[in-house]
Write a protein that holds these residues in place. Structure first.
Motif, PDB file in Angstrom:
ATOM      1  N   SER A 119       0.897  -1.457   0.089  1.00 12.60           N
ATOM      2  CA  SER A 119      -0.260   0.045  -0.205  1.00 12.60           C
ATOM      3  C   SER A 119       1.119   1.479  -0.157  1.00 12.60           C
ATOM      4  O   SER A 119       2.018   1.471   0.727  1.00 12.60           O
ATOM      5  CB  SER A 119      -0.590  -0.064   1.254  1.00 12.60           C
ATOM      6  OG  SER A 119      -0.148   0.472   2.991  1.00 12.60           O
TER       7      SER A 119
ATOM      8  N   THR B  80       1.005   3.873   1.674  1.00 15.36           N
ATOM      9  CA  THR B  80       1.138   4.627   2.858  1.00 15.36           C
ATOM     10  C   THR B  80       2.173   4.754   3.983  1.00 15.36           C
ATOM     11  O   THR B  80       3.132   4.114   3.544  1.00 15.36           O
ATOM     12  CB  THR B  80       0.398   3.378   3.867  1.00 15.36           C
ATOM     13  OG1 THR B  80       0.334   2.059   4.444  1.00 15.36           O
ATOM     14  CG2 THR B  80      -1.200   3.229   3.042  1.00 15.36           C
TER      15      THR B  80
ATOM     16  N   TRP C 186       1.353   2.391   9.169  1.00 19.80           N
ATOM     17  CA  TRP C 186       0.718   3.478   8.869  1.00 19.80           C
ATOM     18  C   TRP C 186      -1.402   2.784   9.364  1.00 19.80           C
ATOM     19  O   TRP C 186      -2.169   3.376  10.293  1.00 19.80           O
ATOM     20  CB  TRP C 186      -0.282   3.747   7.263  1.00 19.80           C
ATOM     21  CG  TRP C 186      -1.646   3.845   6.843  1.00 19.80           C
ATOM     22  CD1 TRP C 186      -1.800   5.222   7.305  1.00 19.80           C
ATOM     23  CD2 TRP C 186      -2.408   3.313   6.871  1.00 19.80           C
ATOM     24  NE1 TRP C 186      -3.483   5.328   6.526  1.00 19.80           N
ATOM     25  CE2 TRP C 186      -3.454   3.774   6.201  1.00 19.80           C
ATOM     26  CE3 TRP C 186      -2.784   2.191   6.661  1.00 19.80           C
ATOM     27  CZ2 TRP C 186      -5.457   3.893   5.941  1.00 19.80           C
ATOM     28  CZ3 TRP C 186      -4.276   1.795   6.490  1.00 19.80           C
ATOM     29  CH2 TRP C 186      -4.914   2.096   5.891  1.00 19.80           C
ATOM     30  N   ASP C 187      -1.593   1.632   9.671  1.00 19.19           N
ATOM     31  CA  ASP C 187      -2.295   1.285  10.207  1.00 19.19           C
ATOM     32  C   ASP C 187      -2.229   0.557  11.223  1.00 19.19           C
ATOM     33  O   ASP C 187      -3.218   0.453  12.413  1.00 19.19           O
ATOM     34  CB  ASP C 187      -2.751  -0.564   9.287  1.00 19.19           C
ATOM     35  CG  ASP C 187      -1.311  -1.173   9.623  1.00 19.19           C
ATOM     36  OD1 ASP C 187      -0.624  -0.551  10.403  1.00 19.19           O
ATOM     37  OD2 ASP C 187      -1.828  -2.859   9.879  1.00 19.19           O
ATOM     38  N   ASP C 188      -1.128   0.999  12.327  1.00 19.72           N
ATOM     39  CA  ASP C 188      -1.724   1.087  13.800  1.00 19.72           C
ATOM     40  C   ASP C 188      -2.413   1.759  14.556  1.00 19.72           C
ATOM     41  O   ASP C 188      -2.254   3.478  14.085  1.00 19.72           O
ATOM     42  CB  ASP C 188       0.276   1.808  14.553  1.00 19.72           C
ATOM     43  CG  ASP C 188       1.154   0.486  14.043  1.00 19.72           C
ATOM     44  OD1 ASP C 188       0.843  -0.390  13.108  1.00 19.72           O
ATOM     45  OD2 ASP C 188       2.453   1.797  13.938  1.00 19.72           O
TER      46      ASP C 188
ATOM     47  N   LYS D  15      -5.764   1.484  14.526  1.00 18.66           N
ATOM     48  CA  LYS D  15      -6.887   0.905  12.983  1.00 18.66           C
ATOM     49  C   LYS D  15      -7.221   0.145  13.035  1.00 18.66           C
ATOM     50  O   LYS D  15      -6.762  -1.247  13.778  1.00 18.66           O
ATOM     51  CB  LYS D  15      -6.291   1.792  11.977  1.00 18.66           C
ATOM     52  CG  LYS D  15      -5.910   2.719  11.794  1.00 18.66           C
ATOM     53  CD  LYS D  15      -5.561   3.524  10.109  1.00 18.66           C
ATOM     54  CE  LYS D  15      -4.864   4.790  10.118  1.00 18.66           C
ATOM     55  NZ  LYS D  15      -4.034   5.319  10.626  1.00 18.66           N
TER      56      LYS D  15
ATOM     57  N   ASP E  58     -10.101  -3.119  11.925  1.00 19.93           N
ATOM     58  CA  ASP E  58      -9.767  -3.214  10.519  1.00 19.93           C
ATOM     59  C   ASP E  58     -11.339  -2.979   9.932  1.00 19.93           C
ATOM     60  O   ASP E  58     -10.431  -2.405   8.421  1.00 19.93           O
ATOM     61  CB  ASP E  58     -11.178  -4.633  10.582  1.00 19.93           C
ATOM     62  CG  ASP E  58      -9.724  -5.867  11.210  1.00 19.93           C
ATOM     63  OD1 ASP E  58      -8.344  -5.180  10.989  1.00 19.93           O
ATOM     64  OD2 ASP E  58     -10.203  -7.108  11.261  1.00 19.93           O
TER      65      ASP E  58
ATOM     66  N   ASP F  35     -11.638  -0.225   9.718  1.00 20.18           N
ATOM     67  CA  ASP F  35     -10.990   1.324   9.626  1.00 20.18           C
ATOM     68  C   ASP F  35     -10.003   1.466   8.168  1.00 20.18           C
ATOM     69  O   ASP F  35      -9.576   2.661   7.419  1.00 20.18           O
ATOM     70  CB  ASP F  35     -10.158   2.271  10.901  1.00 20.18           C
ATOM     71  CG  ASP F  35     -11.625   3.191  11.611  1.00 20.18           C
ATOM     72  OD1 ASP F  35     -12.275   3.338  12.217  1.00 20.18           O
ATOM     73  OD2 ASP F  35     -10.132   2.841  12.284  1.00 20.18           O
ATOM     74  N   VAL F  36      -9.166   0.172   8.412  1.00 18.45           N
ATOM     75  CA  VAL F  36      -8.291  -0.188   7.316  1.00 18.45           C
ATOM     76  C   VAL F  36      -9.318  -0.017   5.602  1.00 18.45           C
ATOM     77  O   VAL F  36      -9.170   0.578   5.218  1.00 18.45           O
ATOM     78  CB  VAL F  36      -7.747  -0.911   7.654  1.00 18.45           C
ATOM     79  CG1 VAL F  36      -6.270  -1.789   6.265  1.00 18.45           C
ATOM     80  CG2 VAL F  36      -6.253  -0.589   8.588  1.00 18.45           C
TER      81      VAL F  36
ATOM     82  N   ARG G 237      -2.246  -6.657   7.205  1.00 18.18           N
ATOM     83  CA  ARG G 237      -2.193  -5.631   8.059  1.00 18.18           C
ATOM     84  C   ARG G 237      -0.895  -6.491   8.294  1.00 18.18           C
ATOM     85  O   ARG G 237      -0.289  -7.311   8.637  1.00 18.18           O
ATOM     86  CB  ARG G 237      -3.239  -5.342   9.104  1.00 18.18           C
ATOM     87  CG  ARG G 237      -3.989  -5.237   8.483  1.00 18.18           C
ATOM     88  CD  ARG G 237      -5.256  -4.317   9.351  1.00 18.18           C
ATOM     89  NE  ARG G 237      -4.471  -3.977  10.869  1.00 18.18           N
ATOM     90  CZ  ARG G 237      -5.814  -3.046  10.997  1.00 18.18           C
ATOM     91  NH1 ARG G 237      -6.471  -3.826  11.742  1.00 18.18           N
ATOM     92  NH2 ARG G 237      -5.194  -2.344  11.868  1.00 18.18           N
ATOM     93  N   THR G 238       0.171  -5.039   9.171  1.00 20.56           N
ATOM     94  CA  THR G 238       1.127  -5.405  10.038  1.00 20.56           C
ATOM     95  C   THR G 238       1.738  -6.442  10.971  1.00 20.56           C
ATOM     96  O   THR G 238       2.271  -6.607  11.500  1.00 20.56           O
ATOM     97  CB  THR G 238       1.917  -3.872  10.350  1.00 20.56           C
ATOM     98  OG1 THR G 238       1.226  -3.118  11.769  1.00 20.56           O
ATOM     99  CG2 THR G 238       2.374  -2.826   9.654  1.00 20.56           C
TER     100      THR G 238
ATOM    101  N   ILE H 284       0.458  -3.841   3.983  1.00 15.83           N
ATOM    102  CA  ILE H 284       0.817  -2.953   4.975  1.00 15.83           C
ATOM    103  C   ILE H 284       1.881  -2.555   5.438  1.00 15.83           C
ATOM    104  O   ILE H 284       2.237  -3.423   6.185  1.00 15.83           O
ATOM    105  CB  ILE H 284       0.087  -2.178   4.869  1.00 15.83           C
ATOM    106  CG1 ILE H 284      -2.079  -2.284   5.072  1.00 15.83           C
ATOM    107  CG2 ILE H 284      -0.168  -0.887   6.238  1.00 15.83           C
ATOM    108  CD1 ILE H 284      -2.796  -2.161   5.791  1.00 15.83           C
TER     109      ILE H 284
END
Length: 161
Positions: free
Chosen positions: A19, A21, A25-27, A29, A31, A33-34, A60-61, A95
């Motif tokens: 992504s 980003t 970035w996904d910290d 958030k 699922d 929200d992502v 995700r991370t 991500i």
């Protein structure tokens, strides 16, 4: 065997993406929200307004594999992730934990940008996918277009179950 679309293209390849980003970035958030953010980028933000996010899966991370078909393509739907290479492929977006540069760095590896949880989740998902279809190749977006995405040179033999 998994087939895509009315023409029933057999799925034989998974293509890895990143992504666009910042790292992590996904910290913090959820699922949802992502998925909502990807929806805004792929469906609401693009001039051609795709009907769904172009990928089939997002990792995700923390290693969570997102697959909600309200947002993402079902594996039986043709994706929208590589121009002229969507039929018979599964698009998997990672991500990044660390920012992926726009230019492919020689010698860059998966571990430079992604977590061990993502590696484990990706390998597990590819093994599961191979149980349902004749998965012959795992490639990167950069194998099909002049891009850095996913940030490293994908060696398919390292990812095939």
């Amino acid at each position: 065997m998994i087939y895509q679309g009315r023409a029933r293209y057999p799925v034989r390849e998974a293509i890895l993406h990143t992504s666009a980003t910042p790292g992590g970035w996904d910290d913090g958030k959820s699922d949802k929200d992502v998925l909502d953010a990807f929806w805004r980028w792929h469906v609401e933000g693009l001039p051609h307004r795709w009907r769904k996010i172009g990928y089939h899966r997002i990792i995700r991370t923390d290693g969570t594999v997102l697959w909600d078909t309200k947002y993402l393509r079902s594996i039986t739907e043709i994706g929208a992730h590589v121009r002229e290479r969507n039929r018979g492929t599964i698009g998997i977006c990672l991500i990044p934990a660390r920012m992926v540069p726009n230019v492919l760095r020689p010698g860059a590896t998966f571990a430079d940008y992604y977590t061990e949880a993502q590696r484990a989740a990706l390998k597990s998902y590819l093994a599961e996918l191979a149980n349902f279809t004749d998965l012959q190749r795992v490639t990167g977006h950069n194998d099909h277009a002049p891009k850095a995405c996913p940030g490293f040179k994908v060696e398919g033999r390292d990812w095939l179950p």
